[in-house]
Design a protein around this motif. Sequence first.
Motif, PDB file in Angstrom:
ATOM      1  N   THR A 164     -10.663 -35.025 -18.681  1.00 20.03           N
ATOM      2  CA  THR A 164     -11.676 -35.133 -17.572  1.00 20.03           C
ATOM      3  C   THR A 164     -12.361 -33.576 -17.684  1.00 20.03           C
ATOM      4  O   THR A 164     -11.776 -32.540 -18.269  1.00 20.03           O
ATOM      5  CB  THR A 164     -10.822 -34.914 -16.857  1.00 20.03           C
ATOM      6  OG1 THR A 164     -10.502 -36.382 -16.661  1.00 20.03           O
ATOM      7  CG2 THR A 164     -12.189 -34.765 -16.021  1.00 20.03           C
ATOM      8  N   THR A 165     -13.484 -34.059 -18.037  1.00 21.87           N
ATOM      9  CA  THR A 165     -14.116 -32.574 -17.803  1.00 21.87           C
ATOM     10  C   THR A 165     -15.130 -32.126 -17.251  1.00 21.87           C
ATOM     11  O   THR A 165     -15.085 -33.379 -15.752  1.00 21.87           O
ATOM     12  CB  THR A 165     -15.011 -32.121 -19.231  1.00 21.87           C
ATOM     13  OG1 THR A 165     -16.490 -32.669 -18.936  1.00 21.87           O
ATOM     14  CG2 THR A 165     -14.501 -32.033 -20.198  1.00 21.87           C
ATOM     15  N   SER A 166     -15.296 -31.014 -16.093  1.00 24.44           N
ATOM     16  CA  SER A 166     -15.731 -30.906 -14.992  1.00 24.44           C
ATOM     17  C   SER A 166     -17.399 -30.375 -15.137  1.00 24.44           C
ATOM     18  O   SER A 166     -18.122 -30.273 -14.269  1.00 24.44           O
ATOM     19  CB  SER A 166     -15.123 -30.513 -13.981  1.00 24.44           C
ATOM     20  OG  SER A 166     -15.199 -28.484 -14.525  1.00 24.44           O
ATOM     21  N   LEU A 167     -17.397 -29.707 -16.435  1.00 27.21           N
ATOM     22  CA  LEU A 167     -18.824 -29.124 -16.463  1.00 27.21           C
ATOM     23  C   LEU A 167     -18.607 -28.855 -18.571  1.00 27.21           C
ATOM     24  O   LEU A 167     -18.021 -28.473 -19.475  1.00 27.21           O
ATOM     25  CB  LEU A 167     -18.408 -27.290 -16.490  1.00 27.21           C
ATOM     26  CG  LEU A 167     -19.579 -26.361 -16.690  1.00 27.21           C
ATOM     27  CD1 LEU A 167     -20.621 -26.747 -16.182  1.00 27.21           C
ATOM     28  CD2 LEU A 167     -19.590 -24.954 -16.803  1.00 27.21           C
ATOM     29  N   GLU A 168     -19.946 -28.992 -19.028  1.00 27.66           N
ATOM     30  CA  GLU A 168     -20.416 -29.153 -20.224  1.00 27.66           C
ATOM     31  C   GLU A 168     -21.705 -28.484 -20.218  1.00 27.66           C
ATOM     32  O   GLU A 168     -22.310 -28.729 -19.752  1.00 27.66           O
ATOM     33  CB  GLU A 168     -20.434 -30.573 -20.639  1.00 27.66           C
ATOM     34  CG  GLU A 168     -19.198 -31.445 -20.873  1.00 27.66           C
ATOM     35  CD  GLU A 168     -18.733 -32.677 -21.088  1.00 27.66           C
ATOM     36  OE1 GLU A 168     -19.836 -32.889 -22.115  1.00 27.66           O
ATOM     37  OE2 GLU A 168     -18.678 -33.851 -21.084  1.00 27.66           O
ATOM     38  N   THR A 169     -21.917 -27.485 -21.738  1.00 25.52           N
ATOM     39  CA  THR A 169     -23.165 -26.917 -21.843  1.00 25.52           C
ATOM     40  C   THR A 169     -23.036 -26.786 -23.113  1.00 25.52           C
ATOM     41  O   THR A 169     -22.204 -26.619 -23.945  1.00 25.52           O
ATOM     42  CB  THR A 169     -23.289 -25.830 -21.512  1.00 25.52           C
ATOM     43  OG1 THR A 169     -22.756 -25.284 -19.789  1.00 25.52           O
ATOM     44  CG2 THR A 169     -24.356 -25.484 -21.731  1.00 25.52           C
ATOM     45  N   ASN A 170     -24.330 -27.901 -23.950  1.00 23.49           N
ATOM     46  CA  ASN A 170     -24.090 -27.947 -25.070  1.00 23.49           C
ATOM     47  C   ASN A 170     -23.130 -28.076 -25.802  1.00 23.49           C
ATOM     48  O   ASN A 170     -22.717 -27.919 -27.526  1.00 23.49           O
ATOM     49  CB  ASN A 170     -24.618 -25.571 -25.981  1.00 23.49           C
ATOM     50  CG  ASN A 170     -25.854 -25.346 -24.837  1.00 23.49           C
ATOM     51  OD1 ASN A 170     -27.052 -25.769 -24.760  1.00 23.49           O
ATOM     52  ND2 ASN A 170     -25.944 -24.391 -25.045  1.00 23.49           N
ATOM     53  N   ASN A 171     -22.568 -29.027 -24.986  1.00 19.64           N
ATOM     54  CA  ASN A 171     -21.794 -29.848 -25.808  1.00 19.64           C
ATOM     55  C   ASN A 171     -21.699 -30.604 -27.153  1.00 19.64           C
ATOM     56  O   ASN A 171     -22.871 -31.482 -26.388  1.00 19.64           O
ATOM     57  CB  ASN A 171     -20.328 -30.228 -25.281  1.00 19.64           C
ATOM     58  CG  ASN A 171     -19.319 -31.420 -26.016  1.00 19.64           C
ATOM     59  OD1 ASN A 171     -18.691 -30.948 -26.638  1.00 19.64           O
ATOM     60  ND2 ASN A 171     -19.026 -31.733 -24.859  1.00 19.64           N
ATOM     61  N   LYS A 172     -21.998 -30.801 -28.265  1.00 18.45           N
ATOM     62  CA  LYS A 172     -21.434 -31.535 -28.933  1.00 18.45           C
ATOM     63  C   LYS A 172     -20.436 -33.272 -29.035  1.00 18.45           C
ATOM     64  O   LYS A 172     -20.821 -33.808 -29.182  1.00 18.45           O
ATOM     65  CB  LYS A 172     -21.746 -30.939 -30.525  1.00 18.45           C
ATOM     66  CG  LYS A 172     -21.933 -32.121 -31.956  1.00 18.45           C
ATOM     67  CD  LYS A 172     -21.649 -31.087 -32.912  1.00 18.45           C
ATOM     68  CE  LYS A 172     -21.652 -32.177 -34.615  1.00 18.45           C
ATOM     69  NZ  LYS A 172     -21.600 -31.343 -35.769  1.00 18.45           N
TER      70      LYS A 172
END
Length: 351
Positions: A193-201
Amino acid sequence: MIRKRLLMLLTVLCSSYAAFAQDPSVGGIVISPNPIQVGQAASLTASFGNGSSTDIPQSATATYTVNLPPNIGVTGSSVVVISPVAGTTANLSVTVGAYDGTNGTIVTVRSNNGPVPGNAIYDLRLAIVGVRVTGGLPPNVLSNALSSGIGTNNPNNDNASTPVAVTAGALPVALVSFTAKAQEDRTVALAWTTSLETNNKGFLIERSKDLKGFEKVGEVTELGANSNSLKNYHLIDQTPYAGTSYYRLTQMDLDGKSTVFPVVSVVLREGAYGVFPNPVLNDQQFRLSLDEPETAQINFYGADGRLMPVQKMGVESGNLLLKVTGKLSTGVYILTVDERGQTRKHRLIVE
């Protein structure tokens, strides 16, 4: 004379009470580093055990919990024995609850099979990660000891707390949790689980037997590159390793950079690791249940820590057959197994 007899009776009763006192207890909580950046890996150690010299029986259902606030998540867990015998296997199970955006995560430790020994001290070690920044005062990590039917429990050492602060971080992805769980159909369910994604491929999942060589299990790609809410991911390993193995999660950026998160372990086997029979008679052959019977390194130690000779007699149904050379004194011995990136220790009783 009557007063003297009463005093002697009270003394005996107090001595009996002390001898049979049982006290599930918790100790301090240490977080490093603290504060933690969003997306940064950190460690948390919570101490717990038995605050008396008398075993806490299995029937008392001693339970230890650690409640993590929602600004941090759990990516891995283990229990280490500190006392009375450092390095021996803890007969305890750890359950990491699902992350909740309001209440955080509850981690529970219980005795698997048997009592909590007198004067036992354990460390619950959690791999954690900063999830989000919270305003105001930092929330607290709380630990608690519970049991049933113990009238001698000291409530003053049943609770502990420490604040944990999370600050804005620079990592492209804030990982809340990463788990690997064995399934009844002999597959392994992987979830994160993630709570923040930036420029995620996307994400890469790999597995390993020994923490040295890793092979690809699968990838999750074609995602939305940016997100500021909770996102859940799932993947099934259809052909996992038998026994103990490890899984590694790697996050890949659009610009080619990557972030490798801490590994998690999983055990996929029918029987328990250990020595059978136990106790064993002098000069009797015994079996050792393990993952790598052909290549595992085995050492046998006396109660005084002296290394003693042990002979490998062969392999039978995945078990290593062993026999100690020479006559042994009655007592407790330690058998260590080094395989698949870890060391396990087993007590062997010789009669």
